[in-house]
Design an enzyme around this catalytic site. Structure first.
Site, PDB file in Angstrom:
ATOM      1  CD1 TRP A 182      36.000  43.974  50.738  1.00  0.00           C
ATOM      2  CD2 TRP A 182      35.972  43.009  52.508  1.00  0.00           C
ATOM      3  NE1 TRP A 182      35.765  42.587  50.831  1.00  0.00           N
ATOM      4  CE2 TRP A 182      35.627  41.756  51.859  1.00  0.00           C
ATOM      5  CE3 TRP A 182      34.768  41.916  54.227  1.00  0.00           C
ATOM      6  CZ2 TRP A 182      34.541  40.895  51.986  1.00  0.00           C
ATOM      7  CZ3 TRP A 182      34.223  41.514  53.907  1.00  0.00           C
ATOM      8  CH2 TRP A 182      34.595  40.384  52.629  1.00  0.00           C
ATOM      9  CD  GLU A 223      40.196  44.441  51.109  1.00  0.00           C
ATOM     10  OE1 GLU A 223      39.792  44.457  52.441  1.00  0.00           O
ATOM     11  OE2 GLU A 223      40.928  43.014  51.331  1.00  0.00           O
ATOM     12  CE  LYS A 225      36.619  38.110  48.679  1.00  0.00           C
ATOM     13  NZ  LYS A 225      36.078  37.498  50.137  1.00  0.00           N
ATOM     14  CG  ASP A 256      43.145  40.826  49.957  1.00  0.00           C
ATOM     15  OD1 ASP A 256      43.940  39.727  49.683  1.00  0.00           O
ATOM     16  OD2 ASP A 256      42.636  41.151  51.041  1.00  0.00           O
ATOM     17  CG  HIS A 259      40.716  41.016  47.107  1.00  0.00           C
ATOM     18  ND1 HIS A 259      39.743  42.194  48.737  1.00  0.00           N
ATOM     19  CD2 HIS A 259      40.752  39.369  48.559  1.00  0.00           C
ATOM     20  CE1 HIS A 259      39.875  41.187  49.310  1.00  0.00           C
ATOM     21  NE2 HIS A 259      40.353  40.234  49.950  1.00  0.00           N
ATOM     22  CG  HIS A 283      44.596  43.847  53.411  1.00  0.00           C
ATOM     23  ND1 HIS A 283      43.909  43.524  53.245  1.00  0.00           N
ATOM     24  CD2 HIS A 283      45.127  44.721  54.076  1.00  0.00           C
ATOM     25  CE1 HIS A 283      42.460  44.643  54.269  1.00  0.00           C
ATOM     26  NE2 HIS A 283      43.292  45.168  55.167  1.00  0.00           N
ATOM     27  CG  ASP A 291      40.798  36.457  49.188  1.00  0.00           C
ATOM     28  OD1 ASP A 291      41.831  36.196  49.428  1.00  0.00           O
ATOM     29  OD2 ASP A 291      39.363  36.483  49.790  1.00  0.00           O
ATOM     30  CG  ASP A 293      42.664  35.341  52.919  1.00  0.00           C
ATOM     31  OD1 ASP A 293      42.795  36.001  53.355  1.00  0.00           O
ATOM     32  OD2 ASP A 293      41.372  35.275  52.576  1.00  0.00           O
ATOM     33  CG  ASP A 323      43.038  40.356  54.391  1.00  0.00           C
ATOM     34  OD1 ASP A 323      42.787  39.191  56.272  1.00  0.00           O
ATOM     35  OD2 ASP A 323      42.692  40.455  53.798  1.00  0.00           O
TER      36      ASP A 323
HETATM   37  C1  RNT Z   1      37.732  40.307  52.425  1.00  0.00           C
HETATM   38  C2  RNT Z   1      38.832  41.059  52.633  1.00  0.00           C
HETATM   39  C3  RNT Z   1      38.640  41.820  54.377  1.00  0.00           C
HETATM   40  C4  RNT Z   1      39.114  40.590  55.189  1.00  0.00           C
HETATM   41  C5  RNT Z   1      39.387  41.153  56.471  1.00  0.00           C
HETATM   42  C6  RNT Z   1      39.087  39.987  57.704  1.00  0.00           C
HETATM   43  O1  RNT Z   1      38.035  39.041  51.198  1.00  0.00           O
HETATM   44  O2  RNT Z   1      40.191  40.598  52.227  1.00  0.00           O
HETATM   45  O3  RNT Z   1      39.539  42.315  53.844  1.00  0.00           O
HETATM   46  O4  RNT Z   1      39.530  39.822  54.723  1.00  0.00           O
HETATM   47  O5  RNT Z   1      39.148  42.833  56.731  1.00  0.00           O
HETATM   48 ZN    ZN Z   2      41.775  42.022  52.413  1.00  0.00          ZN
END
Ligand code: RNT
Ligand code: ZN
Length: 416
Positions: A182, A223, A225, A256, A259, A283, A291, A293, A323
């Site tokens: 990523w 990955e 985003k 993810d 994302h 993720h 996003d 998290d 994640d």
């Molecule tokens: C970032 C991505 C990625 C990170 C990690 C730390 O938006 O989701 O996966 O969260 O690599």
């Molecule tokens: Zn991620």
């Protein structure tokens, strides 16, 4: 076997679901726990490194791990409260430099040997990630898609180094490593040279992946985003970019959950994407408005995602990783809550009376299909979950919180 479980088992049998088989499957499916939940994505290359790349761990709950040893101890506590098999997902910035000056493009297995020894001892698999953020050469927002050839070169070399490290970890552990790429690359404001950046990214990735690695040792994921904080207008590695890349190069695509657009969920993408790419890395995350998290909970997006994986018989083509990085609650509890919720979602999906539902569908009896889907929601899945925890020697129900509280009192609260 508890009485409650025995009764639940009968209820499931009546609908054609074998809970014993489901429990066996649950035991086999590892969840990859992200090391970065333990220290707010700080890493150990240098003390007090600033987190950049458009990601943010918000909150200042006390007691975060300050060293790799502390992080490993914290992780052990979390793992002791999570049933089933675990893996640890490492980022390159968790390298232990041991007072040597080594740049990211020159990392080798040496910087990760303590992690590998510990994983062996703990019987953990490892996953890996090159770190394309929190670094002076990513400070202007671009890495692999940078317009400067020299900067791209540095990051290409980092990617190559990470794949070699991953393959060596895979060899030493005898367990395949999934290495996820990523990058934060993008811009805050309207960008004119999108095409150039995307072509640079394509070329950089091709150089990184040029060397074939035994897929039993390491496999690569990419990955996408939607946007990052401070990267609102342009993200080079968009979903379309990586979907095309992964399909054309037969790479793993990492989805993810945070994302995509705020109301867009990933469940329906699974069977589409797996028609064209070999495998998916998840993720599992929870975006709240952005996003952000947040810690994974047992919510509809997570449940429907697992349903699609189970319904499509994709378990052998999906790698489940989490994640999120929440600094506003106890960080060990965050791991445990997220992992247990992820596993509960998977369990619920495995307990679905799929054969019945498929039969209704084949008969065009959509009334019965909807009725059973709804009734299935109140089946006693909690009893099966408790049985899973008992068999795995982890606490059932809320009892695990006592361990977290005790460790917080005796260990985490003493960290200043
Ligand atoms: C970032 C991505 C990625 C990170 C990690 C730390 O938006 O989701 O996966 O969260 O690599
Ligand atoms: Zn991620």
């Amino acid at each position: 076997m508890s009485n409650a479980y025995a009764l639940a088992k009968e209820q499931y049998v009546a609908l054609g679901v074998d809970t014993e088989k489901v429990l066996q499957t649950m035991e086999q499916i590892p969840v990859s726990l992200q090391c970065w939940q333990g220290d707010d994505v700080g890493g150990f290359e240098q003390a007090g490194a600033e987190l950049t790349g458009g990601i943010q761990a918000t909150g200042n709950y006390p007691g975060k791990a300050r060293t790799a040893d502390e992080l490993r101890r914290d992780f052990e506590v979390a793992a002791s409260l999570i049933p089933g098999k675990h893996r640890i997902n490492l980022h390159a910035c968790y390298a232990e430099l041991k007072n040597k000056k080594v740049e990211r493009d020159a990392y080798t297995i040496e910087q990760f040997s303590s992690w590998v020894d510990w994983a062996k001892e703990q019987k953990l698999g490892i996953d890996f990630n090159p770190t394309y953020f929190s670094h002076r050469l990513s400070a202007d927002g671009f890495t692999l898609a940078h317009r400067d050839k020299g900067v791209r070169h540095f990051w290409i070399e980092h990617g190559i180094a990470c794949r070699k490290i991953a393959a060596e970890i895979g060899r030493q552990l005898g367990k395949t490593v999934i290495t996820n790429f990523w990058i934060p690359d993008g811009c805050k404001d309207t960008t004119v040279s999108r095409r150039n950046h995307r072509e640079w990214l394509e070329q950089s990735l091709d150089v990184i992946f040029a060397e074939a690695i035994d897929p039993l040792l390491n496999r690569d994921a990419v990955e996408s985003k939607l946007f990052g904080i401070g990267f609102e207008s342009f993200t080079v590695g968009s979903h379309e970019f990586y979907l095309g890349y992964a399909a054309s190069r037969q790479k793993i695509i990492c989805l993810d959950a945070g994302h995509f657009h705020p109301t867009e969920t990933i469940a329906d993408k699974i069977s589409s994407v797996l028609t064209f790419v070999p495998e998916i890395l998840l993720h599992v995350s929870r975006g709240v408005r952005w996003d952000s998290d947040h810690v994974v909970i047992l919510d509809d997006p997570t449940r429907t995602m697992m349903e699609e994986i189970v319904r499509g018989s994709y378990l052998d083509r999906v790698h489940i990783g989490m994640d999120f990085f929440d600094a506003s609650i106890n960080r060990i509890a965050a791991w445990v809550i997220g992992a247990r919720s992820t596993q509960k979602s998977l369990l619920l999906a495995l307990l679905e009376p799929q054969a019945r539902l498929r039969q209704f569908e084949a008969e065009n009896d959509f009334t019965s299909r909807l009725a059973l889907l709804e009734e299935a929601k109140s089946l006693p899945f909690g009893e099966v979950w408790d049985e899973f925890c008992r068999r795995q020697n982890v606490p059932t129900g809320f009892a695990w919180m006592e361990t977290v509280k005790r460790y917080e009192r005796d260990v985490q609260s003493l960290r200043k």
